[in-house]
Design a protein around this motif. Structure first.
Motif, short mmCIF file in Angstrom:
data_model
loop_
_atom_site.label_atom_id
_atom_site.label_comp_id
_atom_site.label_asym_id
_atom_site.label_seq_id
_atom_site.Cartn_x
_atom_site.Cartn_y
_atom_site.Cartn_z
N SER A 113 -2.76 -7.12 -2.04
CA SER A 113 -2.03 -6.37 -1.11
C SER A 113 -1.24 -5.13 -1.90
CB SER A 113 -1.06 -7.17 -0.26
OG SER A 113 -0.27 -6.55 0.45
N VAL A 114 -1.62 -4.05 -1.17
CA VAL A 114 -0.97 -2.84 -1.68
C VAL A 114 -0.26 -2.13 -0.39
CG1 VAL A 114 -2.17 -2.56 -3.90
CG2 VAL A 114 -2.87 -1.28 -1.53
N PRO A 115 0.87 -1.35 -0.68
CA PRO A 115 1.52 -0.67 0.67
C PRO A 115 0.79 0.40 0.93
CG PRO A 115 2.89 -0.60 -1.44
CD PRO A 115 1.82 -1.39 -1.91
N SER A 116 0.90 0.66 2.18
CA SER A 116 0.20 1.97 2.80
C SER A 116 1.35 2.79 3.14
CB SER A 116 -0.55 1.53 4.32
OG SER A 116 0.46 1.12 5.29
N SER A 117 1.12 4.12 3.53
CA SER A 117 1.74 5.18 3.94
C SER A 117 2.87 4.61 5.24
CB SER A 117 1.22 6.38 4.16
OG SER A 117 0.38 6.25 5.37
N THR A 118 2.43 3.77 6.01
CA THR A 118 3.18 3.13 7.22
C THR A 118 3.89 1.96 6.97
OG1 THR A 118 1.13 2.17 8.10
CG2 THR A 118 1.52 4.44 8.70
N LEU A 119 3.99 1.58 5.61
CA LEU A 119 4.39 0.29 5.32
C LEU A 119 3.70 -0.94 5.48
CD1 LEU A 119 8.19 0.77 5.31
CD2 LEU A 119 6.69 1.07 3.53
N ARG A 120 2.65 -0.76 6.26
CA ARG A 120 1.83 -1.80 6.56
C ARG A 120 0.86 -2.10 5.24
NH1 ARG A 120 -0.61 -1.35 12.74
NH2 ARG A 120 1.60 -1.41 13.92
N PRO A 121 0.85 -3.63 5.08
CA PRO A 121 0.00 -4.01 3.91
C PRO A 121 -1.57 -3.55 4.04
CG PRO A 121 0.54 -5.82 4.66
CD PRO A 121 1.40 -4.68 5.75
N VAL A 139 -8.33 -20.39 -0.65
CA VAL A 139 -8.29 -19.01 -0.44
C VAL A 139 -6.94 -18.58 -0.67
CG1 VAL A 139 -8.55 -16.96 0.92
CG2 VAL A 139 -10.14 -18.61 1.05
N PRO A 140 -6.36 -17.78 -1.65
CA PRO A 140 -4.91 -17.33 -1.86
C PRO A 140 -4.29 -16.90 -0.69
CG PRO A 140 -6.42 -16.36 -3.64
CD PRO A 140 -7.45 -17.05 -2.28
N ARG A 141 -3.16 -17.01 -0.57
CA ARG A 141 -2.20 -16.71 0.66
C ARG A 141 -1.40 -15.34 -0.17
NH1 ARG A 141 -1.53 -22.15 0.27
NH2 ARG A 141 0.61 -22.00 -0.40
N ILE A 142 -1.66 -14.28 0.95
CA ILE A 142 -0.71 -13.35 0.57
C ILE A 142 0.47 -13.41 1.71
CG2 ILE A 142 -0.59 -10.69 0.96
CD1 ILE A 142 -1.70 -11.55 -1.68
N PRO A 143 1.85 -13.00 1.34
CA PRO A 143 2.69 -13.06 2.18
C PRO A 143 2.60 -12.12 3.28
CG PRO A 143 3.66 -13.20 0.13
CD PRO A 143 2.05 -12.71 -0.16
N VAL A 144 2.72 -12.69 4.74
CA VAL A 144 2.58 -11.95 5.73
C VAL A 144 3.79 -11.34 6.31
CG1 VAL A 144 1.63 -11.78 8.39
CG2 VAL A 144 0.31 -12.99 6.38
N ASP A 145 5.03 -12.11 6.38
CA ASP A 145 6.40 -11.90 7.02
C ASP A 145 7.15 -11.46 5.73
OD1 ASP A 145 5.56 -12.72 9.51
OD2 ASP A 145 5.82 -14.74 9.10
N ARG A 146 8.13 -10.63 5.96
CA ARG A 146 9.02 -10.22 4.93
C ARG A 146 9.99 -11.36 4.83
NH1 ARG A 146 7.92 -5.09 7.33
NH2 ARG A 146 7.03 -3.62 6.13
N ASP A 147 10.67 -11.47 3.84
CA ASP A 147 11.93 -12.44 3.43
C ASP A 147 12.66 -11.82 4.01
OD1 ASP A 147 14.10 -13.23 2.00
OD2 ASP A 147 12.72 -14.23 0.74
N PRO A 148 13.62 -12.62 4.85
CA PRO A 148 14.81 -12.22 5.79
C PRO A 148 15.85 -11.62 5.18
CG PRO A 148 14.39 -14.65 5.93
CD PRO A 148 13.27 -14.18 5.19
N VAL A 149 16.19 -12.15 3.79
CA VAL A 149 17.44 -11.79 3.27
C VAL A 149 16.88 -10.33 2.61
CG1 VAL A 149 18.76 -12.18 1.09
CG2 VAL A 149 17.97 -14.11 2.46
N VAL A 150 15.77 -10.16 2.04
CA VAL A 150 15.26 -8.84 1.41
C VAL A 150 15.30 -7.60 2.62
CG1 VAL A 150 13.50 -7.60 0.25
CG2 VAL A 150 13.97 -9.93 -0.16
#
Length: 276
Positions: A113-121, A139-150
């Motif tokens: 996963s890499v960030p896009s210009s709109t912050l969508r991965p 299959v590896p799991r890429i985080p979909v939701d942001r950490d609430p603290v971050v």
């Protein structure tokens, strides 16, 4: 000095400030770029290899390794993470992750996963085989939701920057139109100074927390030095740093405007307009 000469000098000073701000923005802001596209993986998709030391992902443009995420599953199905992705020294378009020290024969699955210009991965997957091919077990799991603290830390810094900007502009406007004598009042001047420093610190905090926010990283990884450094080197980081550079001529201009006497109502409104 005649009134006309004073007005001319004031106009030239205002135009100089505007030119300085636009010049700073044009020089400091990065040119907009399209979102990165994956062009190659090493090992390649479906390739049978012996025992690679790392997995490489090559894009059509440079990507921030510190803001990227790569996950891998071994033939047994366990997900392994051997440190953060890193940039390949001789190829700015390529990032890599290390293979686990112990390698087993079978299929390795990779998700990135890499960030896009709109912050969508921007995400993708690939797989390769070590020694022999076999059906993948996980299959590896890429985080979909942001950490609430971050996310909360990032939002707090953004809100603080907006509040500091609004406070500084509001106080400067009030001193310009409603209370010209307040420019000589120590608490009023301190409020402007606090607002300026608050904007600086909140902007730096926004950049420092941007990496974990954009990369959807857990709190344990969000403030890794490599992630923070990548955030400062990203396009968003460059835009926010340009904000701080513009703050320099704006602050100087505000101090000059507020320091000048303004007895008439027209002069006060002129100062308020200069602030805006």
């Amino acid at each position: 000095m005649t009134a006309r000469a004073k007005a001319t000098r004031s106009l030239l000073g205002l135009l100089a400030v505007i030119a300085a701000c636009w010049g700073t923005l044009l020089l400091a802001n990065p040119a907009p770029a399209p979102d990165p596209v994956l062009v190659a993986t090493t090992p390649a998709e479906g390739e049978v290899v012996t025992s690679p030391d790392e997995v490489r992902l090559t894009f059509d443009r440079p990507v921030p390794a510190g803001l990227s995420t790569v996950r891998m599953t071994v033939p047994g199905g366990a997900q392994v993470v051997e440190g953060r992705p890193y940039a390949v020294a001789d190829d700015p378009n390529t990032i890599a992750v290390r293979m686990p020290p112990t390698r087993y024969a079978g299929t390795y699955s990779v998700a990135w996963s890499v960030p896009s210009s709109t912050l969508r991965p921007i995400t993708g997957t690939s797989e390769f085989h070590v020694f022999s091919s076999a059906p993948p077990t996980a299959v590896p799991r890429i985080p979909v939701d942001r950490d609430p603290v971050v996310a909360a830390v990032y939002d707090v810094f953004r809100a603080a920057a907006t509040a500091a900007f609004a406070l500084g502009l509001g106080v400067a406007f009030a001193l310009g139109v409603a209370w010209p004598a307040g420019a000589e009042h120590a608490p009023a001047r301190r409020t402007l100074v606090y607002a300026c420093w608050g904007l600086v610190l909140a902007t730096l905090g926004t950049i420092a927390s941007y990496g974990g926010y954009a990369g959807r990283l857990p709190l344990a990884e969000a403030f890794d030095p490599a992630v923070v450094s990548a955030a400062f080197g990203s396009e968003v980081g460059a835009v926010l740093l340009a904000r701080l550079l513009v703050l320099v001529p704006v602050t100087v201009a505000l101090l000059q405007v507020l320091a000048r006497p303004a007895g008439s109502a027209g002069a006060r409104w002129l100062r308020a307009g200069a602030v805006l």
